[in-house]
Structure formats: structure tokens, C-alpha cells
Scaffold this motif. Structure first.
Motif, short mmCIF file in Angstrom:
data_model
loop_
_atom_site.label_atom_id
_atom_site.label_comp_id
_atom_site.label_asym_id
_atom_site.label_seq_id
_atom_site.Cartn_x
_atom_site.Cartn_y
_atom_site.Cartn_z
N HIS A 1 58.60 118.96 13.23
CA HIS A 1 59.70 119.88 13.55
C HIS A 1 59.32 120.66 14.81
O HIS A 1 58.20 121.14 14.92
CB HIS A 1 59.95 120.83 12.37
N PRO A 2 60.24 120.83 15.76
CA PRO A 2 59.89 121.49 17.02
C PRO A 2 59.58 122.99 16.90
O PRO A 2 58.86 123.53 17.74
CB PRO A 2 61.12 121.27 17.89
N HIS A 3 60.07 123.65 15.85
CA HIS A 3 59.89 125.10 15.74
C HIS A 3 59.03 125.52 14.56
O HIS A 3 58.58 126.66 14.52
CB HIS A 3 61.25 125.80 15.64
N ASP A 4 58.84 124.65 13.60
CA ASP A 4 58.07 124.99 12.40
C ASP A 4 57.01 123.92 12.20
O ASP A 4 57.31 122.80 11.80
CB ASP A 4 59.02 125.05 11.19
N GLY A 5 55.79 124.27 12.48
CA GLY A 5 54.68 123.32 12.39
C GLY A 5 54.44 122.78 10.99
O GLY A 5 53.82 121.73 10.82
N ARG A 6 54.94 123.46 9.97
CA ARG A 6 54.76 123.00 8.60
C ARG A 6 55.87 122.06 8.14
O ARG A 6 55.73 121.37 7.15
CB ARG A 6 54.71 124.20 7.64
#
Length: 157
Positions: free
Chosen positions: A103-108
Motif C-alpha cells: 500500500h502506498p500510504h500504509d506500510g502494514r
């Protein structure tokens, strides 16, 4: 004085005899369910060629119009329990319809995307669903169909 009993036994009600459904027909839930059964049967028949159930179609359509959506977003939008979505996503992955990307904004989080095969399938399936919906609601005018959709959405949005 003895009471005479009739030895005649009334035959069981057959499927062709119409039952009094007046009370049921005043219920939103009953009418919604009956309409859903009609449309659902046509959906299952026509989507069999694509190997899709209603929930499969919904997930793929959402991903077509929301590339990179997360499992959490899909669960919230479709009111699906996460364990049920996990197996559904695994099946789509094994069919080569989706792929997972960071995901580009949430590394998890992991974003879900349609593959080329998934995009092709969704285009064809969406066209078939639009047509089956028109066929299933053919007794309604365009305005009635639009009103029905808006009224139903008032119940769940």
C-alpha cells in the motif's frame, strides 16, 4: 346423541393453489427477499459462465473501480467478515484475477489490484450483470427502477 365425524380427508394444499399472502406482502423484508430471490437466480445462472458468485463479482467490481483497495476496506464496504474475505481473495489470487502490492500510504497494509485477466473478466461480467438487471427489472420503467434503487439504498446507507 352421537356426533358423526366425516370420514372424508381434505387433500393437502398443492403448490398450484394460491395462499393468502396479504400480510406478508405488506412487509418490506418479505418483498425485498422475494425480489432478491428472483434476481439472484438469474444472476447465478448468468454468472456461472464466469465462475462468479455475487460476493466474488462485488469484490472484483470494487477492485476494478478502486485499485489498491485493502481487505479492510472491502470488508467494511461489503459487510464481510475478514476470515471469509481471506479465502475469497486466495481463490481469486489462485485464478490469476488479482495481485497484492504494498500500500502506498500504509506500510502494514496490502493493496489489491486486478490483473489483466481480472480486468477483462470484470468488464465482461459487469456488462452481463447490467443486462441481467435490466432483464430482471423489465416490468419497471426506467424511472421506477431508479426510484426503487434509491428507496432500497435509504434502508442501508
Amino acid at each position: 346423541m352421537a356426533i358423526q365425524r366425516s370420514s372424508r380427508i381434505d387433500p393437502p394444499t398443492t403448490r398450484t393453489e394460491r395462499l393468502d399472502t396479504r400480510v406478508l406482502e405488506t412487509l418490506v423484508g418479505y418483498n425485498t427477499r422475494r425480489a432478491w430471490l428472483t434476481i439472484s437466480a438469474v444472476f447465478a445462472e448468468r454468472m456461472a459462465a464466469y465462475g462468479l458468485k455475487q460476493v466474488d463479482f462485488s469484490v472484483l467490481s470494487l477492485l476494478a473501480h478502486n485499485p489498491g483497495a485493502t481487505s479492510r476496506q472491502l470488508c467494511a464496504t461489503l459487510d464481510i467478515l475478514p476470515p471469509n474475505l481471506v479465502s475469497l481473495i486466495a481463490a481469486m489470487d489462485s485464478r490469476g484475477l488479482i495481485e497484492r502490492r504494498p500500500h502506498p500510504h500504509d506500510g502494514r497494509a496490502v493493496g489489491l489490484h486486478l490483473t489483466t485477466a481480472g480486468k477483462k473478466l470484470v468488464r465482461e461480467a459487469e456488462a452481463a450483470v447490467v443486462q441481467l438487471e435490466l432483464d430482471a427489472s423489465a416490468k419497471l420503467s426506467a424511472r421506477e427502477r431508479e426510484s426503487l434503487i434509491k428507496l432500497l439504498q435509504k434502508l442501508y446507507l
